[in-house]
Design a protein around this motif. Structure first.
Motif, short mmCIF file in Angstrom:
data_model
loop_
_atom_site.label_atom_id
_atom_site.label_comp_id
_atom_site.label_asym_id
_atom_site.label_seq_id
_atom_site.Cartn_x
_atom_site.Cartn_y
_atom_site.Cartn_z
N ALA A 47 0.84 -1.20 0.00
CA ALA A 47 0.00 0.00 0.00
C ALA A 47 0.88 1.25 0.00
CB ALA A 47 -0.93 0.00 1.22
N GLY A 48 2.01 1.18 0.70
CA GLY A 48 2.94 2.31 0.72
C GLY A 48 3.51 2.62 -0.65
N GLU A 49 3.82 1.57 -1.40
CA GLU A 49 4.34 1.77 -2.77
C GLU A 49 3.28 2.46 -3.64
OE1 GLU A 49 5.37 -2.16 -4.04
OE2 GLU A 49 6.96 -2.36 -2.53
N PHE B 157 -0.07 9.61 -4.07
CA PHE B 157 -0.24 10.71 -3.12
C PHE B 157 1.05 11.29 -2.57
CE2 PHE B 157 -4.08 7.96 -2.40
CZ PHE B 157 -4.99 8.78 -3.04
N GLY B 158 2.16 10.60 -2.68
CA GLY B 158 3.41 11.11 -2.13
C GLY B 158 3.93 10.25 -0.98
N ASP B 159 4.58 10.89 -0.05
CA ASP B 159 5.24 10.20 1.06
C ASP B 159 4.26 9.31 1.84
OD1 ASP B 159 6.81 9.37 3.18
OD2 ASP B 159 7.15 11.37 3.99
#
Length: 173
Positions: free
Chosen positions: A15-17, A23-25
């Motif tokens: 999900a972070g990738e 959305f960014g960071d």
């Protein structure tokens, strides 16, 4: 604290990738999502440990709070404030604990409009035995060394302080 996984990857990392692409960071999202997932895992593990006592962790917390009180009884409103839960949750927990004979409702002698929850002898015994069971698994975090537990507690305490979880006068810097 382990749960069988049906995935061969970390879904929060994935999900972070995707978050990064859209959305960014992803750092804050991944951190909060991880905290929420750990909370789910802990509640599941603790409830499983307490199942043989016929209580959930939420009800265990009520029993411990009553055990810690001077007279073994507290107003339901005070229980809610101390455990930081909605009054409906307290009423539900007390209803179930009372049905099990672990607490009883008693009128407040100083204010007949108030109702107190009072721990019974059976409730005290269940609290002692349940605490032994939870301590035997270090409340679900036995895999983490004590130093890591202390660091995590301090980090989470800072988050709670920043959110206004307790008054500034009680904050330790």
């Amino acid at each position: 604290m382990s749960a069988a996984s049906h995935l061969n990857f970390d879904p929060i990392d994935r999900a972070g990738e995707l978050w990064c692409q859209h959305f960014g960071d992803p750092t804050a999202m991944k951190t909060v999502t991880s905290i929420m997932r750990v909370q789910q895992l802990l509640i599941s593990a603790l409830d499983a440990q307490l199942k043989s006592f016929g209580i959930t962790f939420a009800r265990y917390e009520v029993l411990v709070l009553l055990t810690f009180s001077q007279r073994g009884e507290l107003a339901l409103s005070k229980i809610g404030k101390r455990l930081m839960v909605h009054p409906t949750s307290v009423t539900n927990a007390i209803d179930r604990l009372e049905a099990q004979g672990l607490v009883k409702r008693v009128p407040d002698s100083s204010d007949r409009r108030k109702v107190l929850a009072s721990i019974t002898d059976q409730g005290r015994q269940v609290t002692i035995e349940a605490t032994k069971a939870l301590n035997s698994v270090s409340f679900g975090i036995a895999e983490q060394p004590r130093e890591a537990q202390e660091k995590l507690y301090e980090l989470l305490r800072k988050l709670r302080m920043a959110a206004g979880d307790f008054p500034w006068s009680n904050r330790m810097e």
